[in-house]
Design an enzyme around this catalytic site. Structure first.
Site, PDB file in Angstrom:
ATOM      1  N   ALA A   1      26.107  10.295   8.454  1.00 49.24           N
ATOM      2  CA  ALA A   1      24.808  10.315   7.706  1.00 49.24           C
ATOM      3  C   ALA A   1      23.436  10.327   8.380  1.00 49.24           C
ATOM      4  O   ALA A   1      22.556  11.109   7.951  1.00 49.24           O
ATOM      5  CB  ALA A   1      25.071   9.306   6.485  1.00 49.24           C
TER       6      ALA A   1
ATOM      7  N   ASN B   1      22.352  -0.261  14.216  1.00 46.21           N
ATOM      8  CA  ASN B   1      21.747  -1.411  13.394  1.00 46.21           C
ATOM      9  C   ASN B   1      22.275  -2.824  14.492  1.00 46.21           C
ATOM     10  O   ASN B   1      23.290  -2.483  15.199  1.00 46.21           O
ATOM     11  CB  ASN B   1      22.129  -1.601  12.059  1.00 46.21           C
ATOM     12  CG  ASN B   1      21.478  -0.869  11.071  1.00 46.21           C
ATOM     13  OD1 ASN B   1      20.410  -0.365  11.327  1.00 46.21           O
ATOM     14  ND2 ASN B   1      22.511  -0.162  10.146  1.00 46.21           N
TER      15      ASN B   1
ATOM     16  N   LYS C   1      13.839  -3.976  11.109  1.00 49.23           N
ATOM     17  CA  LYS C   1      14.983  -3.329  10.559  1.00 49.23           C
ATOM     18  C   LYS C   1      15.913  -4.098   9.794  1.00 49.23           C
ATOM     19  O   LYS C   1      16.502  -3.754   8.657  1.00 49.23           O
ATOM     20  CB  LYS C   1      15.627  -2.183  11.697  1.00 49.23           C
ATOM     21  CG  LYS C   1      16.773  -1.415  11.141  1.00 49.23           C
ATOM     22  CD  LYS C   1      16.175  -0.364  10.028  1.00 49.23           C
ATOM     23  CE  LYS C   1      17.400   0.315   9.206  1.00 49.23           C
ATOM     24  NZ  LYS C   1      18.420   1.019   9.855  1.00 49.23           N
TER      25      LYS C   1
END
Length: 236
Positions: free
Chosen positions: A24, A122, A207
């Protein structure tokens, strides 16, 4: 030494870009680079994503404009070692697979030490990642923080429903200059909004703060995606 080799290239020269992790996030940003037509963008895919895209192409539905990459204009590979050497490696995989990164990427590094790496992942992974990749003498390693709502709804289909900013910071470089310029050369002709952040560790924490609220709400509601959270007033 390969490590300190100087490679003089025109800013207008096409770069070979290897996209490793065409889901994605990596699939969206890689497709935007391909759409720009400036670089030679190659995609590593697994089945059934590979089978669909090799015959039907890639369809991207995006809040920033829908587009389609036809199969005959799509440079995709089912084996990383067949992709050849790369000027840029864009890595977008789950952080839990960090220890597999050297074996995944080793065939992509140029012998002259000019390959750059951008990881769109991440977590506080950058020190570990630098330690893992230093033996391959990358010219620079960057960390990317994707503020994006994107999903791969099925093989060959990516739905980009919101946001899209890509923040990029430097994790490691053998050069004291041109690190920001290299990012501009990579992204400036694309439709991706990007920012170079002076502190990668601060960017990672920002983030994480973005991810944490969504993670809890998603799990508590049976694993719903971010776009559903944003579209629900009670959850927002």
């Amino acid at each position: 030494s390969l490590r300190f080799s100087t490679v003089v290239k025109s800013a207008n020269q096409k770069k070979s870009v290897a996209i490793i992790g065409t889901g994605a996030v990596g699939g969206y940003y890689g497709a935007r680079l391909h759409q720009a037509g400036v670089h030679d963008v190659k995609f590593f895919m697994r089945n059934p994503h590979f089978d669909h895209c090799s015959s039907e192409g890639l369809d991207v539905q995006s809040v920033d404009g829908n587009f389609y990459v036809p199969a005959d204009d799509f440079n995709i590979f089912s084996k990383i070692e067949d992709m050849g050497k790369a000027d840029w490696i864009i890595l977008s995989i789950k952080s839990s697979f960090l220890n597999e990164v050297p074996s995944l990427l080793k065939s992509l590094f140029k012998e002259d030490g000019s390959t750059k790496v951008l990881t769109i992942m991440n977590g506080l992974i950058d020190e570990d990642l630098v330690d893992l990749l230093i033996p391959y003498s990358p010219a620079a390693i960057y960390g990317g923080m994707a503020f994006i709502c994107s999903s791969r709804s099925s093989p060959g289909f990516i739905n980009h429903s919101s946001y899209g900013l890509l923040n990029i910071g430097l994790a490691h470089s053998y050069s004291a200059t041109k690190n920001i310029e290299a990012i501009d050369i990579l992204w400036s002709k694309s439709k991706v909004s990007y920012t170079f952040v002076p502190s990668l560790i601060r960017g990672r924490w920002e983030k994480n703060c973005y991810n944490l609220p969504f993670s809890g709400i998603s799990v508590a509601n049976g694993g719903i995606s971010i776009d559903k959270i944003i579209g629900n007033k009670s959850l927002r």
